[in-house]
Scaffold this active site. Structure first.
Site, short mmCIF file in Angstrom:
data_model
loop_
_atom_site.label_atom_id
_atom_site.label_comp_id
_atom_site.label_asym_id
_atom_site.label_seq_id
_atom_site.Cartn_x
_atom_site.Cartn_y
_atom_site.Cartn_z
CG ASP A 105 -2.16 0.94 0.95
OD1 ASP A 105 -2.30 1.47 -0.17
OD2 ASP A 105 -2.95 1.13 1.89
CE LYS A 115 -6.39 2.67 0.65
NZ LYS A 115 -5.07 2.98 0.04
CE LYS A 168 -5.59 10.95 -0.02
NZ LYS A 168 -4.94 9.64 0.24
CE LYS A 177 -2.30 4.81 3.06
NZ LYS A 177 -2.16 4.80 1.60
#
Length: 568
Positions: free
Chosen positions: A345, A394, A451, A524
Site C-alpha cells: 500500500d 484500506k 483528496k 503504509k
C-alpha cells in the site's frame, strides 16, 4: 499492449520512443531540464580501505553495530555491544529495466506514463500560473538528498541526491507496459483520469496513443467492488486460474524479450481487493497455494496470481495496494525461488504525515489518546473503496501505522497483560494500551483526484491537561502516488544488483532476503521478514535506507552527535 520503446528509425537505446522535435510544440523552444530530471554521471569515489572498485563491481566492507539487552528479574538491565561484519558487492552496470503495471490504465498508471514521456522529451506546458517544466518532485530518490560528510575547508555538510549514491535506473529509461481490466487506450485513460493539466495532456496524447491499450487482465468479481464491473471489458477469458497464471507469465516473458530487457519489475497499482481468508491447505504454504491455483480455488485473488507469476519469472513484484496479496504461501514461494517481493500500500499523504506526527508526540512525552482520520475523494480508487470489503483492507493498512511508536514508550502506554491460556489467539488486547484510532473514507465524485484528509490528534499533557491538533490536507492523490511507484521500481532494480556475505568468512556472495523491507518508507503497511518487527516510523525508515546505501559504498552511518562542535 505496445511498450514505450518501439523498433523504428527514431529509436535510441537510452531514450525510448522519440517523438520528432517538430511535433513538440511546448511554450519554450529550449526549456531547461529540471534538476530532478537531469542526468548526472556517477561521481562518488570513497577513498578507504573498506571500499574497492572494479569495472564490474563496487565492493564495500561494513560493520553493523548493535547491542544485546538482557533485563533480569530484579530489573537490572545489561547491555552488550555487538559487531557483525559484512561485505557488500554492487554491480555497477544498471540493467535495462521494464516496468509492468497491473492497472496501468488507472489514474496512477496513466499519470506515470505521461510523466515519464513529458520528462523524457522535456515537454513544457502552460498553466494558469505560468509555464511549467516537467520534473520528478515527490520522488525520494530524485528530489531529496543525503549527507555523505563535510567539507574539510569549511566544515559545512555535503549533500548529494540519493539517486547518486549508487548507480540507479533513470526513470526516463524505464520501458513501460502492463495490464488493465479496462480496454481504454492509454491516451483516453489519461483523459479519463483528469489528473494532469490539459495543455500537457494535449502534447503527450499522441505518444500515449502509441502505447495502445493495456494487455487483458484478470477479473474475479468477488475481490473488488461491484461498481467496477462496468470497466471490466478487457479480460483474460475463462475461469481457469492456472491458465490465467500461465498467460501472465507468458506476457512477462514476451515483454522482456520484445524489448530486450535485463530486468522486469511487476507492480500492482490496480483496485484494492478484499482481504483473502488464510486457509489451511489452500494458501498457507507454497505447494498448497500452487495446488489451489491449479484447482481454481475461490480464495486465490488476482493480485496473488500476478505475484506468483512474477516470482516464477524472477521478476520482483511490488504490491501498491492494501490487500493481503502476500499470503504465507506467496512468501514461502518467493523464499524458495529467491525472488523479490515488497509491499503493501503506497504511503503518500495522510498516513505518511501520521507516522511523523505520532512519533513526534510520543517522543516529546505527550500521550495521544485518540487519532481520528477522515478522507474523501472522487477518483476510481475512492469509488472502489466505497464498498465495505475493500474499505476494510484500506482500514487495516492505515490503522497499524502508530503501533511501533506506542510499543516504544511504556511510560505512557501500559504493556499488554501476558496470556495465561494455551488456546489464546492474538487480538486487539495484545497491543496493550493504545490510542483510539478511527479511519473514515468517503466517495465524493465531484472532487475527483483531489483528496481531502482531516485528522484530529487528541492528547494528554501535563497534570491531566488536554491538547488537540487538527490538520487539513488537500492533495492530488495520483501526483503524490506516482513518484512512489517510480522510487519503488528504481530501488527494486538496484536491490537485485546488491549481494552480501559474512565479512569474516570467505563464503560466496548471495542476494538479499526476498522480502524487500528497505522499501518501507514508501509503504503504509511494510512487509517484513517473518518473525521481525514492523517499523512504521518515517524517520527510522528513511535512516535505515540511507544507512544501507552508505554501507554499500563503505561509509559508516553519520549520526547527529556533531562531536567536533562539542569538544575543544
Amino acid at each position: 499492449m505496445t511498450s514505450i520503446i518501439h523498433n523504428n528509425p527514431v529509436y535510441t537505446p537510452t531514450s525510448g520512443f522519440n517523438t520528432p522535435e517538430s511535433q513538440l510544440d511546448g511554450p519554450l523552444a529550449s526549456p531547461p531540464i529540471h534538476p530532478t530530471s537531469a542526468r548526472r554521471p556517477y561521481s562518488i569515489v570513497v577513498n578507504s580501505e573498506n571500499t574497492t572498485y572494479t569495472d564490474e563491481f563496487i565492493n564495500a566492507k561494513y560493520e553493523n553495530r548493535g547491542a544485546n539487552v538482557v533485563t533480569s528479574a530484579d530489573g537490572q538491565i545489561t547491555v552488550v555491544p555487538t559487531v557483525q561484519s559484512f561485505e557488500f558487492r554492487t554491480t555497477r552496470k544498471v540493467q535495462k529495466t521494464g516496468l509492468m503495471m497491473v492497472g496501468i490504465g488507472g489514474n496512477n498508471g496513466s499519470t506515470l506514463c505521461a510523466t515519464i514521456l513529458a520528462n523524457r522529451h522535456n515537454i513544457t506546458w502552460h498553466t494558469k500560473s505560468g509555464i511549467q517544466i516537467p520534473n520528478y518532485i515527490g520522488s525520494l530518490l530524485r528530489a531529496s538528498t543525503i549527507r555523505i560528510g563535510s567539507d574539510p575547508s569549511t566544515g559545512k555538510d555535503v549533500h548529494v541526491p540519493i539517486s547518486d549514491v549508487l548507480p540507479m535506473v533513470h526513470p526516463n529509461d524505464l520501458v513501460i507496459g502492463g495490464w488493465d481490466i479496462s480496454g481504454v487506450s492509454m491516451d483516453q485513460a489519461m483523459a479519463r483520469a483528469q489528473v494532469l493539466d490539459w495543455d500537457l495532456q494535449r502534447q503527450v496524447a499522441p505518444m500515449m496513443a502509441l502505447l495502445g491499450k493495456p494487455l487483458p487482465s484478470i477479473y474475479y468479481p468477488s475481490f473488488i467492488a461491484a461498481n467496477q464491473e462496468a470497466r471490466a471489458d478487457n479480460l483474460i477469458p475463462g475461469t481457469d486460474k492456472l491458465a490465467h497464471l500461465e498467460k501472465i507469465r507468458a506476457d512477462i516473458r514476451s515483454f522482456k524479450a520484445e524489448n530486450e530487457l535485463d530486468r522486469v519489475i511487476v507492480f500492482w497499482t490496480a483496485n484494492t481487493e478484499r482481504y483473502s481468508d488464510i486457509l489451511a491447505g489452500v494458501n498457507d504454504t507454497a505447494d498448497n497455494l500452487l495446488a489451489a491455483i491449479k484447482s481454481s480455488h475461490d480464495e486465490v485473488s488476482p493480485s496473488t496470481i500476478f505475484a506468483i507469476a512474477a516470482i516464477l519469472e524472477n521478476a520482483p513484484f511490488i504490491n501498491g495496494a492494501p490487500q493481503n496479496t502476500f499470503v504465507p504461501g506467496v512468501i514461502e514461494l518467493a523464499e524458495k525461488k529467491r525472488s523479490f517481493i515488497g509491499g503493501d500500500d503506497l504511503k503518500s499523504g495522510q498516513t505518511k504525515l501520521k507516522s511523523v506526527l505520532a512519533e513526534f508526540l510520543v517522543n516529546a512525552g505527550i500521550k495521544p489518546l485518540s487519532i481520528a482520520s477522515y478522507n474523501h475523494l472522487g477518483n476510481n480508487d475512492g469509488h472502489n473503496l466505497s464498498a465495505e470489503a475493500q474499505f476494510k483492507s484500506k482500514e487495516i493498512s492505515k490503522s497499524s501505522v502508530v503501533d511501533d511508536m506506542v510499543e516504544s514508550n511504556r511510560l505512557l502506554f501500559k504493556a499488554p497483560e501476558p496470556s495465561t491460556t494455551v488456546s489464546h489467539k492474538p487480538g486487539k488486547a495484545d497491543k496493550g494500551e493504545h490510542p483510539d484510532h478511527i479511519i473514515v473514507i468517503k466517495y465524493v465524485p465531484a472532487v475527483g483526484d483531489s483528496k481531502r484528509a482531516l485528522d484530529e490528534y487528541y492528547s494528554e499533557i501535563l497534570m491531566g491537561g488536554r491538547s488537540t491538533i487538527n490538520i487539513f490536507n488537500e492533495c492530488e492523490d495520483s501526483l503524490l502516488a506516482t513518484p512512489l511507484i517510480l522510487d519503488l521500481t528504481v530501488l527494486a532494480e538496484l536491490l537485485t544488483r546488491i549481494q552480501y556475505r559474512d565479512g569474516k568468512n570467505a563464503q560466496e556472495f548471495q542476494p538479499l532476503y526476498s522480502v524487500l523491507s528497505l522499501l518501507s518508507y514508501m509503504l503504509k503497511a511494510p512487509l517484513v521478514k517473518p518473525g521481525t518487527d514492523v517499523v512504521n516510523s518515517l524517520s527510522k525508515q528513511r535512516n535505515g535506507l540511507e544507512q544501507f546505501l552508505k554501507a554499500c559504498i563503505g561509509l559508516e552511518a553519520h549520526g547527529d552527535i556533531l562531536l567536533e562542535t562539542r569538544v575543544w
